[in-house]
Scaffold this motif. Structure first.
Motif, PDB file in Angstrom:
ATOM      1  N   HIS A 370      23.849  50.336 -58.408  1.00 54.26           N
ATOM      2  CA  HIS A 370      24.002  48.880 -58.417  1.00 54.26           C
ATOM      3  C   HIS A 370      22.698  48.198 -57.992  1.00 54.26           C
ATOM      4  O   HIS A 370      22.014  48.690 -57.084  1.00 54.26           O
ATOM      5  CB  HIS A 370      25.122  48.496 -57.452  1.00 54.26           C
ATOM      6  N   PRO A 371      22.353  47.066 -58.608  1.00 49.92           N
ATOM      7  CA  PRO A 371      21.099  46.364 -58.258  1.00 49.92           C
ATOM      8  C   PRO A 371      20.977  46.044 -56.771  1.00 49.92           C
ATOM      9  O   PRO A 371      19.875  46.066 -56.217  1.00 49.92           O
ATOM     10  CB  PRO A 371      21.175  45.062 -59.067  1.00 49.92           C
ATOM     11  N   LEU A 372      22.098  45.779 -56.128  1.00 52.65           N
ATOM     12  CA  LEU A 372      22.051  45.476 -54.692  1.00 52.65           C
ATOM     13  C   LEU A 372      21.532  46.672 -53.897  1.00 52.65           C
ATOM     14  O   LEU A 372      20.743  46.527 -52.966  1.00 52.65           O
ATOM     15  CB  LEU A 372      23.473  45.199 -54.211  1.00 52.65           C
ATOM     16  N   TRP A 373      22.003  47.852 -54.250  1.00 53.09           N
ATOM     17  CA  TRP A 373      21.559  49.057 -53.551  1.00 53.09           C
ATOM     18  C   TRP A 373      20.129  49.399 -53.913  1.00 53.09           C
ATOM     19  O   TRP A 373      19.375  49.905 -53.088  1.00 53.09           O
ATOM     20  CB  TRP A 373      22.513  50.231 -53.832  1.00 53.09           C
ATOM     21  N   LYS A 374      19.758  49.109 -55.171  1.00 51.52           N
ATOM     22  CA  LYS A 374      18.359  49.352 -55.554  1.00 51.52           C
ATOM     23  C   LYS A 374      17.444  48.498 -54.693  1.00 51.52           C
ATOM     24  O   LYS A 374      16.410  48.930 -54.223  1.00 51.52           O
ATOM     25  CB  LYS A 374      18.157  48.985 -57.028  1.00 51.52           C
ATOM     26  N   LYS A 375      17.872  47.237 -54.473  1.00 48.46           N
ATOM     27  CA  LYS A 375      16.999  46.306 -53.768  1.00 48.46           C
ATOM     28  C   LYS A 375      17.044  46.510 -52.247  1.00 48.46           C
ATOM     29  O   LYS A 375      16.009  46.477 -51.582  1.00 48.46           O
ATOM     30  CB  LYS A 375      17.430  44.873 -54.117  1.00 48.46           C
ATOM     31  N   GLU A 376      18.244  46.688 -51.715  1.00 53.37           N
ATOM     32  CA  GLU A 376      18.411  46.680 -50.257  1.00 53.37           C
ATOM     33  C   GLU A 376      18.648  48.064 -49.645  1.00 53.37           C
ATOM     34  O   GLU A 376      18.748  48.187 -48.433  1.00 53.37           O
ATOM     35  CB  GLU A 376      19.581  45.753 -49.878  1.00 53.37           C
ATOM     36  N   GLY A 377      18.798  49.073 -50.509  1.00 53.79           N
ATOM     37  CA  GLY A 377      19.177  50.409 -50.034  1.00 53.79           C
ATOM     38  C   GLY A 377      18.266  50.944 -48.949  1.00 53.79           C
ATOM     39  O   GLY A 377      18.727  51.531 -47.959  1.00 53.79           O
ATOM     40  N   GLU A 378      16.978  50.743 -49.108  1.00 51.96           N
ATOM     41  CA  GLU A 378      16.013  51.257 -48.139  1.00 51.96           C
ATOM     42  C   GLU A 378      16.242  50.622 -46.769  1.00 51.96           C
ATOM     43  O   GLU A 378      16.285  51.310 -45.749  1.00 51.96           O
ATOM     44  CB  GLU A 378      14.600  50.955 -48.664  1.00 51.96           C
TER      45      GLU A 378
END
Ligand code: NAD
Length: 456
Positions: A370-378
């Motif tokens: 999901h784009p949210l995890w791509k962006k905030e996962g780190e």
């Protein structure tokens, strides 16, 4: 159906009346539907977008285990400040105040003059958002105090424990035009969001069935002399049904567009006998201890079946009193394939390498994360519950700052939480079907999916 006044005169709460009327043959489905109808047309459904804001000023009520975890997240999110902290225990308030100061913020105002001090906080403080992680019985009173005093509310799970409380949240949010979001962190889990992404892209075909639950050995916690041990066990003594429905159900409801083109229609529920807590207490405290002799109303395993208006079915488990590994099941099945968690696995017809065999889900993250995890996962790494708690808090603060509707609204909070009392009613009446109240009053038919997948 009796009105509030005649109920009061009879000394029965609405909850007692519903259970009692069903038992004497009114028909459970009819009783619950009547509770829903009773509330109609008082206010018009709808949630208005709030104006964007640079800084979100938060007051936090209940800073035990989960409240502290939220505060830790908030201290690491841009554009938010904890301005007030409330807990019945002053030392817990002081701890959070110190965290804020250590991070370079002004010391938040402290409120710890008893169980109702959250009202004083809501009245006195200039806040945008009040967040709550208290024991369940305080969720609704805190949210109402927040909204009545012009603040948005965000509340831990379940948002409410009775049908009546769910309506109170809906009506107050509508009247005050404030948000009331339930903090269902599991909707932000990595596998849950990836699956939602894939559902929206049509990879599972038409969704037919879901499996959900909260299967967590809580025996030690229920007999602990601190934290949830101080209040959660009482619910096991007095109530029999699914006491904690939203962790597994929320993500599945999102996949099925519940409240946005679909709705929960009715459920049936059944509980097993109760043995786990007595056996555990006998071993831990002795066979003659009060804990071992206590009668626990809660069946060890509660299983419910939900039917949705568009024909999907959901099995829902609550299983917290027996030795077992953790699971939320998290299963979604459609005309083209199936996903199931614990461990994460998938089968997609014509895509999976072997016919009829599960595939490990890991490789799907590459393509469908999901784009949210791509962006905030780190940044989520190291935060509670595998990072999903951070993503949840980030997403809420971001919505307020951008002037976007939060991902989940008061109707979701009500529809997912109301399962508790509906299952209790069904269990008490030989698993009779119980209708869900339509908290949206028909708006579910035209509401568009606004869920997280529209992330920008
Ligand atoms: N989303 C999740 O994964 C998750 C995990 C754990 C707990 N929870 C939820 O979070 C909530 C809190 O659970 P917890 O584990 O932190 O419990 P806890 O007992 O550790 O914390 C509750 C806190 O509320 C305080 N409190 C009690 N009554 C109060 C009142 N009237 N006013 C102000 N403060 C009050 C207590 O002193 C305590 O510090 C519950 O709703 C629980 O279901 C959610």
């Amino acid at each position: 159906m009796q009105d509030n006044n005649s109920l009061k005169k009879s000394g029965l709460s609405r909850r007692d009346f519903l259970k009692k009327s069903a038992t004497v043959g009114l028909g459970i489905s009819v009783a619950a539907a009547a509770a829903a109808k009773e509330r109609k047309i008082k206010t018009q459904p709808g949630v208005k977008k709030a104006k964007p804001m640079d800084l979100v000023r938060v007051g936090f009520v209940g800073v035990g285990g989960m409240g502290s975890a939220h505060c830790r997240n908030l201290l690491n999110i841009e554009g938010v400040e904890i301005r007030a902290v409330c807990d019945i225990l002053p030392e817990k308030v002081e701890r959070i105040q110190q965290w804020c100061v250590d991070k370079g913020f002004k010391k938040p105002m402290g409120y710890s003059r008893g169980e109702f001090d959250f009202k004083r906080m809501c009245q006195q403080e200039d806040l945008d958002l009040v967040m709550t992680a208290t024991p369940w019985r305080w969720h609704v009173p805190v949210c109402i105090a927040a909204m009545e005093n012009g603040k948005h509310a965000a509340v831990e799970v379940p948002a409410a424990i009775t049908i009546d409380e769910c309506w109170q949240l809906v009506e107050t949010a509508e009247r005050t035009e404030k948000y009331c979001m339930m903090l269902e962190n599991c909707c932000y889990g990595r596998s849950e969001l990836t699956v939602l992404n894939m559902v929206r892209k049509g990879l599972f075909g038409e969704i037919i069935h879901g499996g959900a639950g909260y299967l967590h050995d809580l025996r030690a916690l229920k007999f602990s002399s601190q934290g949830e041990g101080l209040w959660r066990t009482d619910h096991s003594i007095k109530r029999n049904g699914n006491l904690y429905p939203t962790h597994g159900l929320g993500p599945v409801a999102e996949c099925m567009n519940v409240n946005r083109g679909n709705k929960f229609d009715f459920l049936v529920s059944m509980s097993s006998k109760s043995r786990g807590l007595n056996e555990f207490a006998a071993e831990k405290f002795g066979a003659n201890s009060p804990q071992a002799k206590q009668k626990y109303a809660l069946g060890d395993v509660n299983v419910s079946l939900i039917q949705c208006a568009n024909g999907e079915t959901i099995t829902l488990y609550h299983d917290c009193n027996l030795p077992r590994p953790y699971s939320r099941i998290n299963m979604v099945q459609g005309t083209k394939g199936i996903f199931e968690d614990y461990p994460s696995r998938i089968y997609l017809e014509g895509v999976s390498e072997k016919h009829d065999r599960w595939e490990d889900f890991d490789k799907y993250y590459e393509k469908y994360e999901h784009p949210l995890w791509k962006k905030e996962g780190e940044r989520a790494k190291g935060a509670g519950h595998g990072g999903m708690d951070y993503i949840e808090d980030f997403r809420l603060i971001d919505a307020l700052r951008q002037g976007r509707l939060p991902d989940m609204d008061v109707y979701d909070a009500a529809a997912w939480s109301v399962v508790s009392e509906l299952t209790e009613i069904s269990v008490a009446n030989k698993s009779k079907p119980v209708d869900f109240p339509d908290f949206t009053r028909g708006k579910w038919k035209t509401n568009k999916p606004i869920h997280v997948v529209d992330f920008k």
